[in-house]
Design a protein around this motif. Sequence first.
Motif, PDB file in Angstrom:
ATOM      1  N   ALA A 112       0.799  -1.219   0.000  1.00  0.00           N
ATOM      2  CA  ALA A 112       0.000   0.000   0.000  1.00  0.00           C
ATOM      3  C   ALA A 112       0.833   1.271   0.000  1.00  0.00           C
ATOM      4  O   ALA A 112       0.616   2.136  -0.819  1.00  0.00           O
ATOM      5  N   MET A 113       1.782   1.376   0.894  1.00  0.00           N
ATOM      6  CA  MET A 113       2.466   2.657   1.055  1.00  0.00           C
ATOM      7  C   MET A 113       3.968   2.442   0.962  1.00  0.00           C
ATOM      8  O   MET A 113       4.624   2.289   1.972  1.00  0.00           O
ATOM      9  N   PRO A 114       4.517   2.428  -0.216  1.00  0.00           N
ATOM     10  CA  PRO A 114       5.930   2.053  -0.317  1.00  0.00           C
ATOM     11  C   PRO A 114       6.898   3.087   0.224  1.00  0.00           C
ATOM     12  O   PRO A 114       8.016   2.757   0.549  1.00  0.00           O
ATOM     13  N   GLU A 115       6.471   4.374   0.278  1.00  0.00           N
ATOM     14  CA  GLU A 115       7.454   5.368   0.706  1.00  0.00           C
ATOM     15  C   GLU A 115       7.535   5.508   2.207  1.00  0.00           C
ATOM     16  O   GLU A 115       8.422   6.174   2.714  1.00  0.00           O
ATOM     17  N   THR A 116       6.580   4.906   2.936  1.00  0.00           N
ATOM     18  CA  THR A 116       6.592   5.070   4.385  1.00  0.00           C
ATOM     19  C   THR A 116       7.703   4.236   4.996  1.00  0.00           C
ATOM     20  O   THR A 116       7.852   3.068   4.645  1.00  0.00           O
ATOM     21  N   PRO A 117       8.497   4.811   5.899  1.00  0.00           N
ATOM     22  CA  PRO A 117       9.497   3.974   6.561  1.00  0.00           C
ATOM     23  C   PRO A 117       8.806   2.989   7.488  1.00  0.00           C
ATOM     24  O   PRO A 117       7.894   3.357   8.216  1.00  0.00           O
ATOM     25  N   VAL A 120       7.617   3.538  11.345  1.00  0.00           N
ATOM     26  CA  VAL A 120       6.406   4.228  11.799  1.00  0.00           C
ATOM     27  C   VAL A 120       5.291   3.227  12.038  1.00  0.00           C
ATOM     28  O   VAL A 120       4.572   3.279  13.033  1.00  0.00           O
ATOM     29  N   MET A 124       3.341   2.096  15.656  1.00  0.00           N
ATOM     30  CA  MET A 124       1.914   1.973  15.956  1.00  0.00           C
ATOM     31  C   MET A 124       1.619   0.643  16.623  1.00  0.00           C
ATOM     32  O   MET A 124       0.902   0.547  17.618  1.00  0.00           O
ATOM     33  N   ILE A 127       3.136   0.340  20.187  1.00  0.00           N
ATOM     34  CA  ILE A 127       2.386   1.143  21.173  1.00  0.00           C
ATOM     35  C   ILE A 127       1.130   0.398  21.595  1.00  0.00           C
ATOM     36  O   ILE A 127       0.810   0.292  22.783  1.00  0.00           O
ATOM     37  N   ILE A 131       0.375  -0.965  25.424  1.00  0.00           N
ATOM     38  CA  ILE A 131      -0.803  -0.525  26.178  1.00  0.00           C
ATOM     39  C   ILE A 131      -1.628  -1.727  26.609  1.00  0.00           C
ATOM     40  O   ILE A 131      -2.098  -1.810  27.750  1.00  0.00           O
TER      41      ILE A 131
ATOM     42  N   TRP B  22       3.140  10.100   4.368  1.00  0.00           N
ATOM     43  CA  TRP B  22       4.232   9.741   3.482  1.00  0.00           C
ATOM     44  C   TRP B  22       3.756   9.300   2.120  1.00  0.00           C
ATOM     45  O   TRP B  22       4.270   9.709   1.111  1.00  0.00           O
ATOM     46  N   SER B  23       2.741   8.426   2.148  1.00  0.00           N
ATOM     47  CA  SER B  23       2.386   7.814   0.870  1.00  0.00           C
ATOM     48  C   SER B  23       1.071   8.302   0.326  1.00  0.00           C
ATOM     49  O   SER B  23       0.489   7.671  -0.519  1.00  0.00           O
ATOM     50  N   TYR B 123       2.378  -3.776  -7.285  1.00  0.00           N
ATOM     51  CA  TYR B 123       1.194  -3.873  -6.450  1.00  0.00           C
ATOM     52  C   TYR B 123       0.045  -3.017  -6.954  1.00  0.00           C
ATOM     53  O   TYR B 123      -1.086  -3.181  -6.562  1.00  0.00           O
TER      54      TYR B 123
END
Lengths: 367, 395
Positions: A112-117, A120, A124, A127, A131, B22-23, B123
Amino acid sequence: MQRTKITNHQLYSLTANGAFGGSVIVIASAMAAIAKQDAWISALLTPVIGMPVVWIYWYLGSQYPGSTFVEIIKKIFGRWIGTIAAASYVFLCLTIAYHLPWYVGNFVTTEAMPETPPYVINLMFVIAVVIAVLYGIETIARASELYIRFVLILSVLTMLLVSPNIKFENLQPVLENGMIPIFKGSYVLSCFIVFPIITMMMIYPANTDNISEAKKSIFKGFLWAGFITFITILMSTLILGSKITASSQYPTYLLAKEINLGIIFTRLEFIVAITWFVTQFMIGLLFFYAGVTGLSQLLGLKDYKRIVMPLGLITLVMSGVVFPDVIYQANWTKHVWLPYITTHGLILPLLLFLVHLIKKRMLKARY
Amino acid sequence: MVNKIKLMFFFCLISVLCSACWSSHEIDTLGISIAAGIDLTESGYAVYHQVLNPRAITGNVETVGTPVYLFTQYGDNLFSATRKIALETPRRIYNAHLRMIILGEDMARNGIKDAIDFFMRNYEFRTDFYFAVARNKTAREVLEILTPLEFTPGLNMFESLKLAQERNGLTKEVNIVELAQIILAEGYEPVLPGIDISSGTADSDSAMTTLSGGKRLFYNGLGVFCDDKLIGWLSEEETLGFNYILGNAKNSPEYVYYNETDQITFELIRLHSKISAALKDEKPSINVKISIEAIIAAMEGDLDISKMENKIIAEQLLESKIKGICQNTVKKAQHDFRCDIFGFGEVIHRKYPDLWKKLKSNWRHEFSSLPVDFEIAVELKLPGQIIKPMFRKEK
């Protein structure tokens, strides 16, 4: 340490989540590579083969009600060997606990989100786990009751929606390569479904009231997980065929992309992804909880909540570096995970069982 | 109070991290591609993307520009060619709404495995688009045609292919999962529909000058692939035979001649085919059973279909015609192409796996000498609104 009691239904849902979590999205690929189009037979065979193993878990817990797995090991093996064995078990739990955020982060960044490191996404996850563990086992058990409904409805819904694309020819010829690949596949599947129930051993003897009722709950949970895995693998093979399933990284996700009923029910693949996140969260939580409580018992701490935050931070950092890439992870799963979990999930309980029996005999012989 | 501050800080942190900054891609930075094309060039590939022009397809009457724009780039491999499109467009190409992929004929003759790997790995591609091969043309020529009725040509090709499946048996829709499965299976070879351009009298842009002026796209035949290379085309009748054998022809028309003057046209509303394998002296043979329900769509001549014996004769004529078509198709596949496009090898694989292990290495040769029997059963149902021919003179 306070021992809060959990009900039988909560025990059932915890076992089901713990057994099911590792497998749903990736296991179909490994099974199709080994057993080709007979993977569904392996998936049917695994609960049958796994029943005696789960029975051993229950039996060990029933002989020492009120104590956790670490205490059981120490009581059976004695102080020195017991501490070493228990330390090894705790290390396993903590090690697996920091693979789970990596899996989730890898999936999201691939699909889905290839640029996200990935850090992060791991943050999530960690955390939420921290909890949950700080809240305690009662909250975790209640949450697992909710999750099990959610996962069941979504899994069955996905499989129903994708069923118009079934081609029964993809299952034939049945038993083309004989029974040996089926047994191999069954062994691989049990490393993902059966042996992780060992984490439940930290929870179940200590926190349940009625040990014989607990037997039914544990078996029910295990069979539920086996059933859902079976329909996942069956659907993957029926619709995509064994060759495509074997070569894709997330076959269940690819399967959900095939949902195309009318105009409304299209592009629903993220529902499968959400189901998977939930189950990964539960299994990460169970391993982390088992590791934290085990470590606190080994160290003789009064309250496990003190060490949750530091362990959480360690988990976060390790989850970023544990596997450099997916190929390393695939090789690790093939060569390291199978023997590692077999040692702690099969051999360790078997040894405990045998030593316990011998001790009982020796005690009887004395009188 | 301190707890409240901590909580506020926590919420701010979560809302920043959870917004997927980011994305995230804003929709007006995306160029939605609805049709893609690949051609072979001397130095690699040429990749085309037909990208929607959002201003032209809004609800307003005033349209600016053509509904789609075609972007072309050349590169050594598919991925670098696709990325080079960023050199000329301000929007990133977004492939999730892709409807059609057109392969140029040269590209198809050279092999399509690499293209399929590219489309399965990324993808962003989903699995619901169809493939077509540009017949005697390059993919560029096909993708440059504007179409009537449907504003975006990619959507036109997609809907036309889906519709053709249900109105006649002259083409076949193939999506990527099916194509990959067929290429991977050893006893089955793929076919892809061919798309062609009818020569028009005027340019497409001024297609409104005459009603039938302008170039139009139409589907023409099926291309036969062996392994993953195109080796030939099936004619119209052979395509019909192919679809009859595989049971793909829904509501397709068929006609027979009763005698020199009388012609009956049927519509085959239900067609089921069952392919089974049998062993004849250690050698496999295939039996194809086709059961058809037909209704009469048109009649030329004086034949009185309300008579029982005429109905039976009509059914028999149709049966023998369909049998002839199917046999011709199988013969062409066996002798001219030597390519098992019907999946007979896979049928044998499923029923006789041990025998298949011996046959599969030489399947192309074995297929050429495979005996195929047909059993066709036609059931004639309603004769339309008119029972006896209206203009028939009582004899």
